[in-house]
Design a protein around this motif. Sequence first.
Motif, PDB file in Angstrom:
ATOM      1  N   SER A 194      69.171  39.109  78.245  1.00 35.77           N
ATOM      2  CA  SER A 194      70.191  40.084  78.591  1.00 35.77           C
ATOM      3  C   SER A 194      71.585  39.596  78.227  1.00 35.77           C
ATOM      4  CB  SER A 194      70.141  40.400  80.094  1.00 35.77           C
ATOM      5  OG  SER A 194      70.570  39.291  80.862  1.00 35.77           O
ATOM      6  N   LEU A 219      74.955  48.805  78.172  1.00 33.90           N
ATOM      7  CA  LEU A 219      75.670  47.638  77.645  1.00 33.90           C
ATOM      8  C   LEU A 219      76.993  47.481  78.386  1.00 33.90           C
ATOM      9  CD1 LEU A 219      75.841  45.422  75.407  1.00 33.90           C
ATOM     10  CD2 LEU A 219      77.095  47.117  74.044  1.00 33.90           C
ATOM     11  N   THR A 273      76.604  42.194  78.000  1.00 29.77           N
ATOM     12  CA  THR A 273      75.392  42.022  78.799  1.00 29.77           C
ATOM     13  C   THR A 273      74.527  43.270  78.739  1.00 29.77           C
ATOM     14  OG1 THR A 273      76.649  40.635  80.348  1.00 29.77           O
ATOM     15  CG2 THR A 273      74.501  41.457  81.102  1.00 29.77           C
ATOM     16  N   ARG A 274      73.237  43.084  78.484  1.00 29.39           N
ATOM     17  CA  ARG A 274      72.282  44.184  78.647  1.00 29.39           C
ATOM     18  C   ARG A 274      72.014  44.302  80.149  1.00 29.39           C
ATOM     19  NH1 ARG A 274      68.583  41.506  73.952  1.00 29.39           N
ATOM     20  NH2 ARG A 274      68.914  43.002  72.251  1.00 29.39           N
ATOM     21  N   ASP A 284      70.948  46.582  82.248  1.00 28.41           N
ATOM     22  CA  ASP A 284      69.676  47.090  82.753  1.00 28.41           C
ATOM     23  C   ASP A 284      68.590  46.034  82.643  1.00 28.41           C
ATOM     24  OD1 ASP A 284      69.934  47.304  79.987  1.00 28.41           O
ATOM     25  OD2 ASP A 284      69.171  49.345  79.857  1.00 28.41           O
ATOM     26  N   ARG A 285      68.578  45.305  81.537  1.00 34.87           N
ATOM     27  CA  ARG A 285      67.571  44.258  81.362  1.00 34.87           C
ATOM     28  C   ARG A 285      67.812  43.087  82.301  1.00 34.87           C
ATOM     29  NH1 ARG A 285      63.572  47.089  79.363  1.00 34.87           N
ATOM     30  NH2 ARG A 285      63.843  47.747  77.202  1.00 34.87           N
ATOM     31  N   GLN A 320      67.184  47.462  72.796  1.00 36.31           N
ATOM     32  CA  GLN A 320      66.593  47.086  74.083  1.00 36.31           C
ATOM     33  C   GLN A 320      67.548  47.222  75.270  1.00 36.31           C
ATOM     34  OE1 GLN A 320      63.279  46.418  74.390  1.00 36.31           O
ATOM     35  NE2 GLN A 320      63.182  46.884  72.201  1.00 36.31           N
ATOM     36  N   THR A 321      68.489  48.141  75.176  1.00 35.13           N
ATOM     37  CA  THR A 321      69.334  48.417  76.331  1.00 35.13           C
ATOM     38  C   THR A 321      69.887  49.835  76.238  1.00 35.13           C
ATOM     39  OG1 THR A 321      71.239  47.695  77.650  1.00 35.13           O
ATOM     40  CG2 THR A 321      71.469  47.544  75.255  1.00 35.13           C
ATOM     41  N   TYR A 381      75.514  48.762  68.352  1.00 33.02           N
ATOM     42  CA  TYR A 381      74.972  48.857  69.710  1.00 33.02           C
ATOM     43  C   TYR A 381      73.621  48.155  69.736  1.00 33.02           C
ATOM     44  CZ  TYR A 381      74.250  50.744  74.384  1.00 33.02           C
ATOM     45  OH  TYR A 381      74.067  50.868  75.747  1.00 33.02           O
TER      46      TYR A 381
END
Length: 240
Positions: A142, A88, A124-125, A127-128, A84-85, A81
């Motif tokens: 992201s 995902l 894809t991240r 949230d970022r 920084q997210t 995982y």
Amino acid sequence: MPHKSAMIEMPVPSLPPAPSLAVVGSTARFPVGRIFCVGRNYADHAREMGADPVREAPFFFTKGPHAILDAGGAQGANLPYPTQTANLHHEIELVVAIGVGGADIAPEAVADHVFGHAVGIDFTRRDRQDEAKAARRPWDMSKSFDGAGPVGAITPGGAALDGDSAITLDVDGGRVQSGHLGAMIWDEAELVAELSRWQALQPGDLIFTGTPAGVGAVGVGARLVGQVEGLEPVVVTIGD
């Protein structure tokens, strides 16, 4: 005379091995160079992202080669995982592998440049990405991170797949994304031709062609199986 400090020789770093993917029916591997992706190429996905799915010029973004994860075979690959997210997202996609480079390729000549096809997941991240969009900043980080682009084995052949071919993604045995290739706003030939107007294509390039609706979050322990009719699946387990 001013004293000259002794020069310290630093060893020239060696690069990690170039990423590559399995080729169906061959012991050879496909060397991956660059990764291009197209955004919002299915109308239903464009709508779920809050966009108007009009047929305008497609837009492209890139992932770094470090994003490639060889995820073919029954066991596939493990993706830790990412940092920084906390959101995902998966996006199942048909991937086009370029075997012969060229610029300003005519749509009717695209098949002569295609080595084959595979199934991939554009992670894809989210949230970022949402934060970057709100701040009108680039959202590269992201989309481009270690393992952000798992791809299954490549099936050779330049001809485009039939538009009726199903594209699906199952998470833990449940169907979450489902569509068919004919629902793409821009088909394979149009996408490759348009991209070659902006960037001369090279052997080893991969082109992710967009995702149908149903994108969503996955957590640690999730097992994803993505399929396109006629191709080898992509299989990914999210690790901790």
